[in-house]
Write an enzyme that holds these catalytic residues in place. Structure first.
Site, PDB file in Angstrom:
ATOM      1  N   GLU A  35     -14.065 -82.413   6.499  1.00 53.53           N
ATOM      2  CA  GLU A  35     -15.687 -82.338   6.640  1.00 53.53           C
ATOM      3  C   GLU A  35     -15.784 -81.292   7.862  1.00 53.53           C
ATOM      4  O   GLU A  35     -15.283 -81.410   8.844  1.00 53.53           O
ATOM      5  CB  GLU A  35     -16.233 -83.609   6.969  1.00 53.53           C
ATOM      6  CG  GLU A  35     -17.444 -84.111   7.643  1.00 53.53           C
ATOM      7  CD  GLU A  35     -18.509 -83.175   6.857  1.00 53.53           C
ATOM      8  OE1 GLU A  35     -19.186 -82.269   7.229  1.00 53.53           O
ATOM      9  OE2 GLU A  35     -18.686 -83.807   5.672  1.00 53.53           O
ATOM     10  N   ALA A  38     -19.517 -84.389  11.814  1.00 47.59           N
ATOM     11  CA  ALA A  38     -19.210 -85.618  11.805  1.00 47.59           C
ATOM     12  C   ALA A  38     -19.082 -86.262  10.550  1.00 47.59           C
ATOM     13  O   ALA A  38     -20.094 -86.002   9.835  1.00 47.59           O
ATOM     14  CB  ALA A  38     -20.008 -86.357  13.053  1.00 47.59           C
ATOM     15  N   THR A  42     -25.306 -86.052   5.642  1.00 41.61           N
ATOM     16  CA  THR A  42     -26.627 -85.888   5.974  1.00 41.61           C
ATOM     17  C   THR A  42     -27.244 -87.168   6.377  1.00 41.61           C
ATOM     18  O   THR A  42     -28.044 -87.607   7.034  1.00 41.61           O
ATOM     19  CB  THR A  42     -27.588 -85.160   4.657  1.00 41.61           C
ATOM     20  OG1 THR A  42     -26.966 -84.077   4.866  1.00 41.61           O
ATOM     21  CG2 THR A  42     -28.893 -85.238   4.968  1.00 41.61           C
ATOM     22  N   LYS A  52     -35.078 -93.713   9.965  1.00 43.43           N
ATOM     23  CA  LYS A  52     -35.165 -95.248   9.814  1.00 43.43           C
ATOM     24  C   LYS A  52     -35.428 -95.520  11.456  1.00 43.43           C
ATOM     25  O   LYS A  52     -36.263 -96.463  11.825  1.00 43.43           O
ATOM     26  CB  LYS A  52     -34.323 -95.842   9.192  1.00 43.43           C
ATOM     27  CG  LYS A  52     -34.164 -95.519   7.822  1.00 43.43           C
ATOM     28  CD  LYS A  52     -35.480 -95.570   7.241  1.00 43.43           C
ATOM     29  CE  LYS A  52     -35.330 -94.660   5.711  1.00 43.43           C
ATOM     30  NZ  LYS A  52     -34.826 -93.264   5.495  1.00 43.43           N
ATOM     31  N   GLY A 183     -45.243 -80.949   1.492  1.00 43.55           N
ATOM     32  CA  GLY A 183     -44.367 -81.774   0.366  1.00 43.55           C
ATOM     33  C   GLY A 183     -44.769 -82.941   0.714  1.00 43.55           C
ATOM     34  O   GLY A 183     -44.657 -83.711   1.696  1.00 43.55           O
ATOM     35  N   GLY A 269     -37.800 -80.548  -1.279  1.00 38.56           N
ATOM     36  CA  GLY A 269     -36.728 -80.976  -2.153  1.00 38.56           C
ATOM     37  C   GLY A 269     -35.516 -80.687  -1.587  1.00 38.56           C
ATOM     38  O   GLY A 269     -35.511 -80.055  -0.328  1.00 38.56           O
ATOM     39  N   HIS A 441     -39.611-120.634   1.145  1.00 39.43           N
ATOM     40  CA  HIS A 441     -41.086-120.627   1.763  1.00 39.43           C
ATOM     41  C   HIS A 441     -40.967-120.929   2.916  1.00 39.43           C
ATOM     42  O   HIS A 441     -40.359-121.807   3.645  1.00 39.43           O
ATOM     43  CB  HIS A 441     -42.017-121.456   0.933  1.00 39.43           C
ATOM     44  CG  HIS A 441     -43.198-122.047   1.569  1.00 39.43           C
ATOM     45  ND1 HIS A 441     -44.151-121.072   1.237  1.00 39.43           N
ATOM     46  CD2 HIS A 441     -43.975-122.760   2.526  1.00 39.43           C
ATOM     47  CE1 HIS A 441     -45.529-121.380   1.778  1.00 39.43           C
ATOM     48  NE2 HIS A 441     -45.186-122.461   2.587  1.00 39.43           N
TER      49      HIS A 441
END
Length: 462
Positions: A35, A38, A42, A52, A183, A269, A441
């Site tokens: 790699e 890190a 992505t 997030k 987009g 994209g 519930h």
């Protein structure tokens, strides 16, 4: 030059690659993973996790800002809030470092050797890696291509300066006064919604007739309504044409739009990383721009496997992870094969969207007996206490047997339904299976049971 050899060589340490390497190592296979950055790819470094984190920070800030207006139905008031985006980004980067460190630890625990550097494939058994120490050549018995994807660049809007990909948008140190997004897919909407909540004036330019064009209008309608409530301008059937002097130009059927924008985020994209690392030189069979594989993640060249974004849509981390497990198992001699019935997809927009299995029109196209049962969040007590009743849960099913063909939901927090939805399809659940399962519930999850009851014409709370 250093020469190395191994049983399994994994090219790329994104979600698919590192899972494949860990499983291969756990199976006792001598494994090397290569790699250039890190581990985590992505998704972990500049995609899923950072976005997030930004979405959460934006939601927290927006809630405080709303309270500062004095219009909170909860009776909460605050002073005028401010945000230090550089500190927010530092917090986000801390999460990323913790997770990438965790992945590195898992690789070591599984006995996987990690080499950091830029790789190029020489043939189906050999790659060359340029590391900080120099060149290394690695030979292997099995090669797994997991090189992922990168954002697509629009010719009239080349990345650089004020033209951003999602990577740069997730590392801004200040909230831009104006932000245009080219987009209207999930990446652009997720980031755009976050910056709108942080105070930016956001404008979305989408070439098609609706946002989130991969889904039906019923699912995207609550998202569009929320965008407008946040002050986001949405221009549909509009084609971005260029950017200069702080103005984005877009072509429409009624003329040219001129949109003031300090920053422009292009999210049209992603494309697979194939040519950059020599994959194209192998001459593998392709499906369009993607590597063609079978159910065992094998390519047309013996001993060469491919997983993740290089194999096509859907470009989702959890799909890549599942493929990584299959590839490792096959290499280890196990009888593994892709037999998944459903891959959940989540849009972390506001409200969120989760989709598993067939959409209504997809089901009706192949099954005249397909039916749809829907339950609105406005009838759910928990949704009311959270002040978010926009959205619904929808179950697509066979009318006669009740077999579940697909489940979708749109609403605040519905991303957490993805596991239950996918499990229902994997286990070939029927409406009766879901309806007869006791749901706690008060929870949002009750809406899933209520939708199933509605499909059986036994609705309780609707």
């Amino acid at each position: 030059m250093t020469d190395l050899s191994c049983k399994v060589l994994v090219l790329g340490a994104g979600p698919g690659g590192y899972v494949c390497a860990i499983r291969a190592g756990q199976a006792g296979l001598d494994t090397i993973i290569v790699e250039k950055a890190a581990p985590g790819g992505t998704c972990l470094n500049v995609g899923c996790i950072p976005s997030k984190a930004l979405i959460h920070a934006a939601e927290q800030f927006h809630a405080v800002a709303e309270a500062a207006t004095g219009n909170s139905a909860l009776g909460i008031t605050t002073a005028s809030p401010k945000i230090d985006l550089s500190k927010t980004m530092g917090w986000k980067d801390g999460i990323v470092r913790q997770l990438t460190g965790g992945v590195g630890g898992l690789l070591r625990k599984a006995g996987v050797r990690k080499i950091e550097g830029e790789a190029r494939i020489l043939d189906g058994k050999t790659i060359e890696v340029r590391t900080a120490e120099g060149l290394s050549r690695i030979s292997c018995e099995s090669l797994v291509i997991a090189t992922g994807s990168v954002p697509i660049e629009v010719p009239s809007l080349p990345f650089g300066s004020n033209i951003l990909s999602s990577t740069e948008a997730l590392s801004l140190q200040q909230v831009p006064e104006t932000l245009a997004i080219v987009g209207g897919g999930y990446i652009g909407l997720e980031i755009g919604t976050a910056y709108a909540k942080l105070g930016a004036k956001v404008t979305i330019v989408e070439a098609k007739a609706q946002i989130l064009p991969q889904y039906d209008a019923e699912l995207s309608k609550p998202v569009l309504a929320r965008l407008k409530a946040l002050g986001v301008e949405v221009h549909l059937n509009a084609q971005a044409a260029g950017y200069e002097n702080g103005v984005l130009r877009a072509k429409t059927a009624v003329g040219e739009l001129k949109i003031a924008a300090r920053k422009v985020l292009v999210t049209v994209g992603r494309r697979p990383v194939i040519a950059e690392c020599g994959v194209a030189d192998l001459g593998l069979d392709m499906q369009g721009r993607y590597i063609k594989i079978n159910g065992k993640c094998q390519t047309s060249m013996r001993g060469v496997y491919a997983i993740g974004d290089v194999t096509g849509e859907p470009m989702l981390a959890h799909r890549a992870m599942a493929q990584g497990e299959i590839a490792a198992a096959v290499i280890a001699g196990e009888a593994a094969n892709w037999d998944k019935r459903a891959i959940p997809a989540v849009c972390f927009t506001d409200p969120e969207i989760v989709v598993v299995g067939q959409l209504p029109e997809e089901a009706r196209a192949v099954n005249a007996e397909a039916a749809v049962a829907t339950y609105p969040l406005r009838a759910n007590g928990r949704a009311m206490t959270l002040e978010r009743t926009d959205g619904f849960v929808r179950i697509v099913h066979e009318k006669a047997s009740g077999l579940v063909l697909g489940i979708q939901a749109v609403g605040a927090g519905v991303s957490e339904f993805a596991g239950e939805f996918a499990l229902a399809l994997e286990m070939c659940a029927t409406l009766t299976d879901i309806a007869a399962t006791i749901h706690a519930h008060p929870t949002l999850g009750e809406t899933v049971q209520e939708a199933a009851l509605a499909g059986l014409s036994k609705a309780l709370h609707a």
